[in-house]
Motif scaffolding. Structure first.
Motif, PDB file in Angstrom:
ATOM      1  N   ILE A   1      -4.849   6.054   6.178  1.00  0.00           N
ATOM      2  CA  ILE A   1      -3.688   6.649   5.521  1.00  0.00           C
ATOM      3  C   ILE A   1      -3.363   5.817   4.285  1.00  0.00           C
ATOM      4  CG2 ILE A   1      -1.226   7.186   5.725  1.00  0.00           C
ATOM      5  CD1 ILE A   1      -1.718   7.833   8.640  1.00  0.00           C
ATOM      6  N   ILE A   2      -3.195   6.487   3.165  1.00  0.00           N
ATOM      7  CA  ILE A   2      -2.892   5.805   1.899  1.00  0.00           C
ATOM      8  C   ILE A   2      -1.616   4.987   2.048  1.00  0.00           C
ATOM      9  CG2 ILE A   2      -2.160   6.195  -0.485  1.00  0.00           C
ATOM     10  CD1 ILE A   2      -4.108   8.515  -0.584  1.00  0.00           C
ATOM     11  N   THR A   3      -1.639   3.786   1.508  1.00  0.00           N
ATOM     12  CA  THR A   3      -0.491   2.885   1.567  1.00  0.00           C
ATOM     13  C   THR A   3       0.351   3.024   0.305  1.00  0.00           C
ATOM     14  OG1 THR A   3      -1.711   1.319   2.914  1.00  0.00           O
ATOM     15  CG2 THR A   3       0.204   0.466   1.744  1.00  0.00           C
ATOM     16  N   ILE A   4       1.646   3.185   0.484  1.00  0.00           N
ATOM     17  CA  ILE A   4       2.569   3.230  -0.656  1.00  0.00           C
ATOM     18  C   ILE A   4       2.865   1.800  -1.083  1.00  0.00           C
ATOM     19  CG2 ILE A   4       4.605   3.331   0.841  1.00  0.00           C
ATOM     20  CD1 ILE A   4       5.934   5.105  -1.316  1.00  0.00           C
ATOM     21  N   LYS A   5       2.835   1.581  -2.366  1.00  0.00           N
ATOM     22  CA  LYS A   5       3.161   0.273  -2.928  1.00  0.00           C
ATOM     23  C   LYS A   5       4.642   0.192  -3.274  1.00  0.00           C
ATOM     24  CE  LYS A   5       2.226  -3.659  -5.039  1.00  0.00           C
ATOM     25  NZ  LYS A   5       2.162  -4.880  -4.306  1.00  0.00           N
ATOM     26  N   GLY A   6       5.200   1.310  -3.771  1.00  0.00           N
ATOM     27  CA  GLY A   6       6.616   1.339  -4.111  1.00  0.00           C
ATOM     28  C   GLY A   6       7.012   2.673  -4.713  1.00  0.00           C
TER      29      GLY A   6
END
Length: 109
Positions: free
Chosen positions: A86-91
């Motif tokens: 799952i793609i990780t959100i940075k901000g």
């Protein structure tokens, strides 16, 4: 509430003021265009790591439901960050015109 009242400088989709995305990242090439926004390549200024930035036009968020959808998307991404595949959100960042969601860059097939 007026349908277009959501788009003014005093209104925050995210719910609070955020840092200026341009102080933290340099937006690059346009990668794709969708109904509500555009996806760009971006680079973190401090360490040079490449990411992707989805910039959602606040002008296109004309209903309360549209705004809630963006808030929910950010909350879900934060909640699922760290899970395998799952793609990780940075901000998430916001300015008067856009909501910007910075996430990891996935390359390959």
């Amino acid at each position: 509430m007026n349908r277009n009242a959501t788009v003014n400088q005093g209104f925050y989709v995210i719910g609070h003021k955020t840092e200026n995305i341009h102080d933290l990242y340099t937006l690059g090439q346009k990668l794709s265009q969708g109904q509500f926004g555009t996806t760009y390549s971006c680079k973190e200024n401090s360490i040079g790591i490449d990411y992707v930035c989805k910039s959602i036009s606040k002008r296109k968020l004309i209903s309360k439901e549209d705004v809630e959808d963006v808030r929910r998307e950010i909350q879900i991404m934060h909640h699922l960050s760290g899970y395998k595949n799952i793609i990780t959100i940075k901000g998430a960042y916001e300015d008067p015109l856009y909501v910007h969601i910075v996430m990891e860059l996935c390359i390959g097939g």
